[in-house]
Design an enzyme around this catalytic site. Structure first.
Site, short mmCIF file in Angstrom:
data_model
loop_
_atom_site.label_atom_id
_atom_site.label_comp_id
_atom_site.label_asym_id
_atom_site.label_seq_id
_atom_site.Cartn_x
_atom_site.Cartn_y
_atom_site.Cartn_z
N ARG A 27 0.82 -1.22 0.00
CA ARG A 27 0.00 0.00 0.00
C ARG A 27 0.85 1.27 0.00
O ARG A 27 0.47 2.28 0.60
CB ARG A 27 -0.95 0.04 1.21
CG ARG A 27 -2.12 -0.89 1.14
CD ARG A 27 -3.22 -0.33 0.21
NE ARG A 27 -4.26 -1.31 0.02
CZ ARG A 27 -5.35 -1.40 0.78
NH1 ARG A 27 -5.57 -0.54 1.73
NH2 ARG A 27 -6.24 -2.32 0.55
N ARG A 31 -3.67 6.45 0.39
CA ARG A 31 -4.17 7.69 1.01
C ARG A 31 -3.19 8.46 1.88
O ARG A 31 -3.49 9.56 2.29
CB ARG A 31 -5.43 7.37 1.81
CG ARG A 31 -6.62 7.13 0.90
CD ARG A 31 -7.81 6.61 1.68
NE ARG A 31 -7.48 5.33 2.27
CZ ARG A 31 -8.37 4.50 2.76
NH1 ARG A 31 -9.64 4.79 2.77
NH2 ARG A 31 -7.99 3.33 3.28
N ARG A 40 -7.07 10.47 -7.01
CA ARG A 40 -8.27 9.75 -6.59
C ARG A 40 -9.52 10.59 -6.84
O ARG A 40 -10.55 10.08 -7.25
CB ARG A 40 -8.11 9.42 -5.09
CG ARG A 40 -9.28 8.80 -4.41
CD ARG A 40 -9.23 7.31 -4.55
NE ARG A 40 -10.12 6.66 -3.60
CZ ARG A 40 -11.42 6.58 -3.75
NH1 ARG A 40 -12.02 7.12 -4.79
NH2 ARG A 40 -12.15 5.95 -2.86
N ASP A 77 -6.59 -3.78 -7.48
CA ASP A 77 -7.10 -4.31 -6.21
C ASP A 77 -7.39 -5.80 -6.36
O ASP A 77 -7.72 -6.26 -7.46
CB ASP A 77 -8.37 -3.58 -5.78
CG ASP A 77 -8.68 -3.84 -4.31
OD1 ASP A 77 -8.14 -3.10 -3.46
OD2 ASP A 77 -9.41 -4.80 -4.02
N TYR A 153 -14.32 -12.84 0.44
CA TYR A 153 -15.13 -11.66 0.11
C TYR A 153 -16.40 -12.07 -0.63
O TYR A 153 -17.46 -11.49 -0.45
CB TYR A 153 -14.32 -10.66 -0.72
CG TYR A 153 -13.38 -9.83 0.13
CD1 TYR A 153 -13.83 -8.68 0.77
CD2 TYR A 153 -12.06 -10.21 0.31
CE1 TYR A 153 -12.99 -7.93 1.57
CE2 TYR A 153 -11.20 -9.46 1.11
CZ TYR A 153 -11.68 -8.33 1.74
OH TYR A 153 -10.84 -7.59 2.54
C1 LIG Z 1 -7.61 -7.37 1.33
C2 LIG Z 1 -7.08 -6.55 0.17
C3 LIG Z 1 -7.82 -5.62 -0.61
N1 LIG Z 1 -6.96 -5.10 -1.55
C4 LIG Z 1 -5.70 -5.62 -1.39
C5 LIG Z 1 -5.77 -6.56 -0.35
C6 LIG Z 1 -4.62 -7.44 0.10
C7 LIG Z 1 -3.66 -6.73 0.97
C8 LIG Z 1 -4.21 -6.39 2.33
O1 LIG Z 1 -4.49 -7.30 3.10
O2 LIG Z 1 -4.38 -5.18 2.57
C9 LIG Z 1 -4.51 -5.38 -2.20
C10 LIG Z 1 -4.26 -4.04 -2.74
N2 LIG Z 1 -5.09 -2.96 -2.76
C11 LIG Z 1 -4.47 -1.91 -3.38
C12 LIG Z 1 -3.20 -2.36 -3.85
C13 LIG Z 1 -2.30 -1.56 -4.80
C14 LIG Z 1 -1.09 -0.98 -4.57
C15 LIG Z 1 -0.35 -0.85 -3.25
O3 LIG Z 1 -0.24 -1.78 -2.45
O4 LIG Z 1 0.25 0.25 -3.09
C16 LIG Z 1 -3.05 -3.69 -3.43
C17 LIG Z 1 -1.86 -4.61 -3.61
C18 LIG Z 1 -5.01 -0.57 -3.58
C19 LIG Z 1 -6.12 -0.10 -2.71
N3 LIG Z 1 -7.28 -0.77 -2.36
C20 LIG Z 1 -8.09 0.03 -1.63
C21 LIG Z 1 -7.45 1.29 -1.47
C22 LIG Z 1 -8.05 2.51 -0.77
C23 LIG Z 1 -9.08 3.08 -1.64
C24 LIG Z 1 -9.23 4.55 -1.51
O5 LIG Z 1 -8.50 5.29 -2.17
O6 LIG Z 1 -10.13 4.96 -0.78
C25 LIG Z 1 -6.22 1.23 -2.14
C26 LIG Z 1 -5.21 2.32 -2.32
C27 LIG Z 1 -9.46 -0.34 -1.15
C28 LIG Z 1 -9.59 -1.67 -0.51
N4 LIG Z 1 -9.28 -2.87 -1.10
C29 LIG Z 1 -9.50 -3.89 -0.20
C30 LIG Z 1 -10.02 -3.34 0.98
C31 LIG Z 1 -10.39 -4.12 2.22
C32 LIG Z 1 -10.11 -1.96 0.78
C33 LIG Z 1 -10.71 -0.95 1.71
C34 LIG Z 1 -9.83 -0.61 2.84
C35 LIG Z 1 -9.17 0.69 2.61
O7 LIG Z 1 -9.85 1.60 2.14
O8 LIG Z 1 -7.97 0.79 2.93
C36 LIG Z 1 -9.26 -5.32 -0.50
#
Ligand SMILES: Cc1c2[nH]c(c1CCC(=O)O)Cc1[nH]c(c(CCC(=O)O)c1C)Cc1[nH]c(c(CCC(=O)O)c1C)Cc1[nH]c(c(C)c1CCC(=O)O)C2
Length: 348
Positions: A27, A31, A40, A77, A153
């Site tokens: 990540r 944000r 975004r 994602d 999920y």
């Molecule tokens: C479980 C999981 C998800 N997504 C991901 C996982 C596995 C890793 C982990 O356990 O965190 C993987 C993921 N999600 C994202 C990336 C891309 C690049 C990176 O790691 O920098 C990667 C590799 C972007 C993202 N995926 C998400 C965001 C935030 C979205 C936003 O901009 O509001 C980002 C940058 C959204 C997301 N996506 C997911 C959730 C639960 C959420 C909401 C939680 C949150 O908002 O932080 C599912």
């Protein structure tokens, strides 16, 4: 001919120690970066953001430009594949992802794999555009969710639950769950192979919900599906290193590392260095595992812990990373200090 530039992170994934230790952070795009928030704001919603290569390319590159990370993780994602499988994924502000659930015994094979792969084509375009803009020494990492984590999920409809609905399938409907996981293995293998084809130099499989499982269930829903996915990727001609990340595997990590066929493992926040070193095959590269909350905290305590981790893994190929993703409240100077600490450290 000019010599092919070295990619330190890729070298580690291929089993070589590098000095300084290469680093990236899960990540790292997200944000905590004001430039991410600006990007975004230009997308209609998070899914659209992921499916718009011009935006996803910038998001992937932002942490490389700001911090000089050795690895660029594709901006996408793990839930995109469920969207491509027709499960109606939505990301709601303050709630997180919401997915249309599968009924008990349901499958995820109604959409042909070829269609799934085609629906995800913006992702491959992002990969190839990032690749052409990345510094020569930076490694481009593609990824997908591992079958169980994605299935969770689809079964629970969202994350952050106690996961008992999904886990009950393992006890009450194991054969049906195996079929569902197999559907995901097949779709995910083709999706990841297409990322490699587009230029991803390593692939990571996020099993974010591998914690707290009885060992027989761990074998059924974590080890076997990851093993099948690795096998399928190799059958499809994928040769790049594969990173497994069974988050929360605890004492079951050695079995995962030995049996799945992954090239390297991601370690989570709770990993115990002495256990890892004793129980994992010698020479297996590890990636991790600073507590994201300590990164958020910063200061001398963070620096001491980083050095402790670097020292702990000085006898095996190591990539510095976090134990889970960067938190949105993380101050940028803390990330900068963490990067400096890793860059300046030398094995004694
Ligand atoms: C479980 C999981 C998800 N997504 C991901 C996982 C596995 C890793 C982990 O356990 O965190 C993987 C993921 N999600 C994202 C990336 C891309 C690049 C990176 O790691 O920098 C990667 C590799 C972007 C993202 N995926 C998400 C965001 C935030 C979205 C936003 O901009 O509001 C980002 C940058 C959204 C997301 N996506 C997911 C959730 C639960 C959420 C909401 C939680 C949150 O908002 O932080 C599912």
């Amino acid at each position: 001919m000019a010599p092919v530039p070295e990619k330190p992170l890729l070298n580690v994934l291929n089993g070589k120690r590098q000095d300084p230790i290469p680093l990236w952070m899960m990540r790292q795009a997200g944000r905590h970066l004001p430039e991410y928030m600006e990007l975004r704001g230009r997308a209609k919603n998070f899914l659209d953001f992921c499916y718009t290569p011009s935006l996803a390319v910038e998001a992937t590159l932002q942490p490389i430009e700001r911090y000089g990370m050795d690895g660029a993780i594709l901006f996408a994602d793990i839930l995109l594949i469920l969207d491509a499988l027709g499960r109606g994924v939505r990301f709601e502000k303050g709630v997180g992802p919401i997915v249309e659930t599968v009924e008990t015994g349901g499958r995820l094979n109604e959409v042909p794999v070829q269609t799934v792969v085609e629906r995800l084509s913006p992702v491959y375009e992002t990969v190839s555009r990032v690749k052409s803009r990345l510094p020569a020494e930076t490694t481009l990492i593609g990824f997908a969710g591992a079958p169980w984590t994605v299935a969770l999920y689809a079964i629970e409809g969202r994350g952050g639950t106690d996961k008992s609905t999904a886990r009950l399938w393992a006890h009450q409907h194991p054969a049906e769950l195996d079929l569902l996981l197999d559907d995901l293995v097949e779709a995910t293998a083709h999706y990841m192979a297409a990322q490699a084809e587009a230029g991803a130099e390593a692939l990571m499989m996020f099993d974010s919900w591998a914690e707290g499982l009885p060992n027989d269930i761990f074998e059924q829903i974590i080890i076997r599906p990851n093993q099948k996915l690795v096998k399928r990727l190799r059958e499809l001609g994928v040769t790049v290193p594969l990173i497994g990340f069974p988050r929360g595997a605890g004492v079951q990590l050695p079995a995962f590392a030995e049996q799945t066929g992954v090239s390297a493992v991601g370690l989570d926040t709770a990993a115990l260095p002495s256990f890892v070193n004793r129980e994992l095959p010698s020479g297996m590269p590890v990636q991790g595992h600073l507590d994201p909350l300590l990164l958020m905290t910063g200061g001398d305590a963070m620096e001491r812990r980083i050095i402790e981790l670097l020292e702990a893994y000085k006898d095996r190929p190591h990539i510095f990373n976090l134990g889970h993703g960067v938190l949105p409240q993380t101050p940028i100077p803390n990330v900068e200090r963490a990067v400096r600490t890793v860059r300046n450290w030398k094995a004694s």
